[in-house]
Design an enzyme around this catalytic site. Structure first.
Site, PDB file in Angstrom:
ATOM      1  N   GLN A 160       0.847  -1.194   0.000  1.00  0.00           N
ATOM      2  CA  GLN A 160       0.000   0.000   0.000  1.00  0.00           C
ATOM      3  C   GLN A 160       0.880   1.241   0.000  1.00  0.00           C
ATOM      4  O   GLN A 160       1.702   1.427   0.900  1.00  0.00           O
ATOM      5  CB  GLN A 160      -0.890  -0.020   1.243  1.00  0.00           C
ATOM      6  CG  GLN A 160      -1.706   1.226   1.472  1.00  0.00           C
ATOM      7  CD  GLN A 160      -2.372   1.209   2.830  1.00  0.00           C
ATOM      8  OE1 GLN A 160      -2.791   0.165   3.315  1.00  0.00           O
ATOM      9  NE2 GLN A 160      -2.464   2.351   3.464  1.00  0.00           N
ATOM     10  N   SER A 212       1.484   6.805   2.572  1.00  0.00           N
ATOM     11  CA  SER A 212       2.201   7.791   3.383  1.00  0.00           C
ATOM     12  C   SER A 212       3.321   8.480   2.612  1.00  0.00           C
ATOM     13  O   SER A 212       3.976   7.872   1.757  1.00  0.00           O
ATOM     14  CB  SER A 212       2.783   7.118   4.631  1.00  0.00           C
ATOM     15  OG  SER A 212       1.765   6.572   5.434  1.00  0.00           O
ATOM     16  N   SER A 236       5.263  -0.914   4.007  1.00  0.00           N
ATOM     17  CA  SER A 236       5.592  -2.268   4.467  1.00  0.00           C
ATOM     18  C   SER A 236       5.599  -3.237   3.288  1.00  0.00           C
ATOM     19  O   SER A 236       4.679  -3.250   2.476  1.00  0.00           O
ATOM     20  CB  SER A 236       4.566  -2.739   5.497  1.00  0.00           C
ATOM     21  OG  SER A 236       4.558  -1.904   6.628  1.00  0.00           O
ATOM     22  N   GLU A 247      -7.773  -1.350   6.535  1.00  0.00           N
ATOM     23  CA  GLU A 247      -6.456  -1.386   7.150  1.00  0.00           C
ATOM     24  C   GLU A 247      -6.562  -1.381   8.667  1.00  0.00           C
ATOM     25  O   GLU A 247      -5.925  -2.174   9.357  1.00  0.00           O
ATOM     26  CB  GLU A 247      -5.627  -0.183   6.685  1.00  0.00           C
ATOM     27  CG  GLU A 247      -4.253  -0.098   7.338  1.00  0.00           C
ATOM     28  CD  GLU A 247      -3.476   1.128   6.892  1.00  0.00           C
ATOM     29  OE1 GLU A 247      -2.262   1.010   6.710  1.00  0.00           O
ATOM     30  OE2 GLU A 247      -4.077   2.203   6.741  1.00  0.00           O
ATOM     31  N   GLU A 304      -3.377  10.184  17.348  1.00  0.00           N
ATOM     32  CA  GLU A 304      -4.134  11.442  17.311  1.00  0.00           C
ATOM     33  C   GLU A 304      -5.187  11.417  16.212  1.00  0.00           C
ATOM     34  O   GLU A 304      -6.332  11.860  16.411  1.00  0.00           O
ATOM     35  CB  GLU A 304      -3.168  12.617  17.106  1.00  0.00           C
ATOM     36  CG  GLU A 304      -2.217  12.882  18.265  1.00  0.00           C
ATOM     37  CD  GLU A 304      -1.066  11.885  18.343  1.00  0.00           C
ATOM     38  OE1 GLU A 304      -0.393  11.842  19.385  1.00  0.00           O
ATOM     39  OE2 GLU A 304      -0.845  11.146  17.361  1.00  0.00           O
TER      40      GLU A 304
END
Length: 438
Positions: free
Chosen positions: A159, A162, A194, A277, A405
């Site tokens: 995936q 990020s 990953s 996810e 957060e």
């Protein structure tokens, strides 16, 4: 939790729902479920790589590392064997490589597969995130071409979300895709990917229109990770492993037929991936609770066994309750999926609780160990080393799949219905948002 235990029967009931018979609740397998369990158990007994059982039984904290085998090679062999026996991706439709199994059958299979389920580690992102996204937004040709090979272990997916500049704000990504004829040309960088170093395909979200607000100018694609212009650079972690990567894209060409969803609708598509996810991470992440119980049952403190200490027992009780809640919550999610529902924002709860528990347990274990907590190795030192490795890897679990957060915001706004944070850039065109370095 044994198949015949009361806890097991309650777990099944939490998925199956309440059924009253003569004012009594039936917690046993139905005859059909019992037959399915027996079939699954016999298949695992006949086909599982038993030479790895002892090692897998000890390797539940963090990523699996096998002493004499590569997890990808062993995982592929086990996945292929499961696929050939019609036990891979049970809940997927038969046309796409699955079995069309019910939620209860999926739970039963996971229980019977036991420690060997850890060998599916290289396929967790593909099975749990990429596959469901392709299934929801891909063309019929794409689903029939890619999903069976994902289910069989022939192809591994990663995936690509990020980015270094975006932090936890996925919608703030900079990787751009420009349309040229029937293709898209991609340039940019992803990070913390990953399994990118052994993946065959990747799910990629990129910016296709910088002139609209950041959430509206994104588009989702999938691409061959061996495409010209794709460069993967492993990142060495504090625990010595290299499971995350930086991925660079230089004029990478992606055919438009590999687009998932409409142009500019990538954020909506990404929500399917992100919810899957968080469900996948939250339900599979090892929390260290069984290892902690065993450790405290054998650790001798100044005034006796650690497990007899009231303060230690209080901690263990709290973690046991949370672990049980995580398990049953994941069963409810499986039940919802069986009804055709997509994973919802409530899955962020499991991910948040799991990540916090992992770090909390590791920290407490090392406090109990004292100086022995720095030891690592074999035999006697293994019990110390496992918590050390757990502590070193645990911070990444509080970032992967959404930071604490971000998850708290999602839970507050989308689960509890509380007022949202003020977002001053929400309706501002992406190219008008002040950003250093752009």
């Amino acid at each position: 939790m044994g198949p015949g235990s009361a806890a097991h029967r309650f777990a099944l009931r939490s998925v199956r729902g309440t059924r009253e018979e003569s004012s009594k609740m039936n917690f046993d397998d139905t005859p059909q479920e019992a037959a399915f369990r027996e079939t699954a158990r016999k298949w695992v007994e006949a086909n599982a790589p038993k030479e790895l059982h002892a090692e897998l039984s000890k390797s539940s904290l963090g990523r699996i590392r096998l002493a004499k085998h590569d997890i990808v090679d062993v995982g592929k062999a086990w996945q292929k064997k499961k696929f050939e026996g019609n036990w891979a991706c049970l809940h997927w439709p038969k046309d796409y490589g699955g079995r069309g199994a019910s939620p209860i059958e999926r739970v039963i299979w996971q229980q019977e597969e036991g420690v060997y389920g850890k060998l599916t580690q290289p396929f967790q992102i593909g099975e749990g995130m990429c596959g469901p996204t392709v299934m929801a937004f891909g063309s019929e040709d794409a689903k029939r071409r890619y999903l069976p090979k994902l289910a069989s272990g022939e192809e591994i997916w990663c995936q690509l979300f990020s980015e270094p500049s975006a932090g936890s704000d996925v919608a703030g990504l900079r990787t751009r895709a420009e349309k040229k004829g029937d293709n898209w040309v991609v340039n940019g960088q992803k990070i913390w990917t990953s399994g990118a170093h052994y993946s065959d395909y990747g799910l990629l979200i990129a910016r296709t229109d910088p002139n609209v607000p950041k959430h509206k100018g994104l588009t989702m694609f999938f691409l061959d990770m061996k495409s010209p212009g794709v460069e993967v650079r492993p990142i060495r972690q504090a625990n010595g492993m290299q499971e995350f990567n930086e991925v660079y894209f230089t004029d990478v060409v992606i055919p438009d037929i590999q687009r998932l969803g409409a142009v500019g609708e990538g954020w909506s598509v990404s929500l399917t991936t992100l919810m899957n996810e968080r469900m996948s991470i939250g339900s599979r992440l090892a929390t260290g609770v069984p290892e902690m119980f065993e450790f405290c049952s054998n650790l001798m403190l100044e005034d006796g066994l650690a497990i007899d200490d009231p303060a230690v027992r209080s901690k263990l009780a709290s973690w046991a309750a949370k672990s049980s809640g995580l398990k049953y919550t994941s069963y409810r999610t499986i039940s919802a999926l069986s009804k055709g529902e997509r994973p919802g924002p409530e899955n962020s709860i499991g991910k948040l609780v799991s990540g916090l528990m992992l770090q909390d347990i590791a920290t407490f274990a090392m406090d109990l160990q004292g100086a022995a907590g720095v030891l690592t190795g074999s035999d006697e030192e293994t019990v110390q080393g496992q918590f050390q490795q757990m502590l070193l890897s645990s911070p990444s679990m509080r970032i992967a799949g959404g930071t604490d957060e971000i998850l708290r915001n999602i839970i507050a706004e989308r689960v509890l219905g509380l007022p949202g944070d003020i977002r001053v850039d929400k309706d501002v065109p992406y190219n008008k948002i002040p950003t250093k370095g752009r």
